[in-house]
Design a protein around this motif. Structure first.
Motif, PDB file in Angstrom:
ATOM      1  N   ALA A   1     -19.482  61.055  10.708  1.00 56.13           N
ATOM      2  CA  ALA A   1     -19.546  62.156   9.734  1.00 56.13           C
ATOM      3  C   ALA A   1     -19.000  61.762   8.372  1.00 56.13           C
ATOM      4  O   ALA A   1     -19.314  62.386   7.359  1.00 56.13           O
ATOM      5  N   ALA A   2     -18.167  60.718   8.325  1.00 55.79           N
ATOM      6  CA  ALA A   2     -17.575  60.281   7.056  1.00 55.79           C
ATOM      7  C   ALA A   2     -18.435  59.254   6.321  1.00 55.79           C
ATOM      8  O   ALA A   2     -18.042  58.778   5.254  1.00 55.79           O
ATOM      9  N   MET A   3     -19.605  58.930   6.881  1.00 55.48           N
ATOM     10  CA  MET A   3     -20.461  57.938   6.240  1.00 55.48           C
ATOM     11  C   MET A   3     -20.798  58.357   4.812  1.00 55.48           C
ATOM     12  O   MET A   3     -21.241  59.471   4.564  1.00 55.48           O
ATOM     13  N   GLY A   4     -20.557  57.463   3.875  1.00 54.41           N
ATOM     14  CA  GLY A   4     -20.867  57.751   2.478  1.00 54.41           C
ATOM     15  C   GLY A   4     -19.801  58.530   1.742  1.00 54.41           C
ATOM     16  O   GLY A   4     -19.965  58.847   0.567  1.00 54.41           O
TER      17      GLY A   4
ATOM     18  N   THR B   1     -29.517  53.827   5.443  1.00 50.52           N
ATOM     19  CA  THR B   1     -29.873  52.812   6.426  1.00 50.52           C
ATOM     20  C   THR B   1     -29.096  51.524   6.174  1.00 50.52           C
ATOM     21  O   THR B   1     -28.590  50.886   7.103  1.00 50.52           O
ATOM     22  N   CYS B   2     -28.988  51.133   4.901  1.00 51.11           N
ATOM     23  CA  CYS B   2     -28.228  49.936   4.556  1.00 51.11           C
ATOM     24  C   CYS B   2     -26.745  50.112   4.880  1.00 51.11           C
ATOM     25  O   CYS B   2     -26.102  49.187   5.399  1.00 51.11           O
ATOM     26  N   LEU B   3     -26.199  51.281   4.587  1.00 54.29           N
ATOM     27  CA  LEU B   3     -24.793  51.533   4.896  1.00 54.29           C
ATOM     28  C   LEU B   3     -24.546  51.488   6.400  1.00 54.29           C
ATOM     29  O   LEU B   3     -23.520  50.980   6.858  1.00 54.29           O
ATOM     30  N   ASP B   4     -25.487  52.019   7.178  1.00 58.38           N
ATOM     31  CA  ASP B   4     -25.367  51.952   8.635  1.00 58.38           C
ATOM     32  C   ASP B   4     -25.378  50.503   9.112  1.00 58.38           C
ATOM     33  O   ASP B   4     -24.616  50.121  10.019  1.00 58.38           O
TER      34      ASP B   4
ATOM     35  N   SER C   1     -16.440  45.872   2.975  1.00 55.27           N
ATOM     36  CA  SER C   1     -16.644  45.687   1.543  1.00 55.27           C
ATOM     37  C   SER C   1     -15.453  46.250   0.794  1.00 55.27           C
ATOM     38  O   SER C   1     -15.053  47.396   1.011  1.00 55.27           O
ATOM     39  N   PHE C   2     -14.894  45.440  -0.093  1.00 56.96           N
ATOM     40  CA  PHE C   2     -13.745  45.868  -0.888  1.00 56.96           C
ATOM     41  C   PHE C   2     -14.148  46.923  -1.903  1.00 56.96           C
ATOM     42  O   PHE C   2     -13.372  47.797  -2.255  1.00 56.96           O
ATOM     43  N   LEU C   3     -15.383  46.851  -2.374  1.00 59.48           N
ATOM     44  CA  LEU C   3     -15.841  47.771  -3.409  1.00 59.48           C
ATOM     45  C   LEU C   3     -17.281  48.162  -3.133  1.00 59.48           C
ATOM     46  O   LEU C   3     -18.112  47.323  -2.826  1.00 59.48           O
ATOM     47  N   ALA C   4     -17.565  49.431  -3.212  1.00 56.78           N
ATOM     48  CA  ALA C   4     -18.942  49.922  -3.068  1.00 56.78           C
ATOM     49  C   ALA C   4     -19.222  50.906  -4.192  1.00 56.78           C
ATOM     50  O   ALA C   4     -18.460  51.850  -4.397  1.00 56.78           O
TER      51      ALA C   4
END
Length: 226
Positions: A3-6, A113-116, A125-128
């Motif tokens: 649920a916290a994706m993104g 999809t890429c984040l998954d 990733s240190f920075l997004a």
């Protein structure tokens, strides 16, 4: 994940009116103080950037924003260059260094999809950074196109990271997107040519004006442009 994706902090800015005073909360003052006493060169090591430290950092960065705050007047330096709060921050990656992967795709769903895919890889990733591009496409080897761009910094852990990038290439390519050449160090020539179909016209013009190939780069040689 889940649920916290993104989850993140959404920031947009505009120039302040003359005479507006900069607002600085307790967390901002703490970050400024850390930057005054910490220098990345004294902390050069491969141990600092890993999945555990990234989870802790991202949680702290998210929590530093006061609940309910919608607007504030801030200095332009921390707004545009947040990483520079710690001088020589790149040394925290150690001698292995880091790679940035930046993509642009027309579909917002493909960003998820890429984040998954990244989340499932276990590589942190240190920075997004996510930004929206306008609809204008400049052609040639220009990167921007209508859609969403996602940029991520990864510690260079070797083969696992390059395999992740290959999988992301396939996802991006299927949606008609592309990878930013200005930050690329490993894109295969064949994939590049599919992402940038105007490369032949670009090369034709370049060859016309520089027939002796005086101007070259490692990137151009790798991608077959030199």
């Amino acid at each position: 994940t889940g649920a916290a994706m993104g989850r993140g902090i959404y920031m947009r800015g505009r120039h302040a009116d003359p005479g507006v005073s900069v607002e600085q909360g307790a967390a901002d003052r703490l970050v400024e103080l850390i930057g005054q006493v910490v220098d990345g060169r004294g902390l050069e090591s491969d141990v600092w950037v890993n999945s555990t430290t990234m989870r802790l950092f991202n949680e702290a960065y998210f929590r530093k924003e006061p609940a309910g705050r919608r607007s504030a007047a801030v200095d332009y330096l921390p707004f545009f260059f947040p990483l520079d709060a710690v001088p020589n921050w790149n040394y925290l990656y150690g001698k292995r260094g880091f790679l940035q992967y930046q993509l642009v795709v027309p579909s917002e769903e493909v960003v998820r999809t890429c984040l998954d895919e990244i989340s499932g890889s276990g590589l942190a990733s240190f920075l997004a950074v996510i930004k929206k591009f306008g609809d204008r496409d400049h052609g040639g080897l220009s990167f921007p196109m209508g859609g969403t761009t996602l940029a991520l910094d990864f510690a260079n852990v070797g083969d696992d990271l390059f395999r992740l990038f290959d999988r992301l290439d396939a996802i991006v390519l299927e949606d008609g997107g592309r990878v930013y050449l200005g930050k690329d160090a490993r894109l295969p020539k064949e994939t590049f040519r599919q992402m940038y179909p105007a490369w032949e016209e670009w090369k034709r013009v370049r060859d016309e004006w520089d027939p002796d190939h005086v101007f070259q780069s490692d990137l151009g040689r790798r991608l077959g442009l030199s």
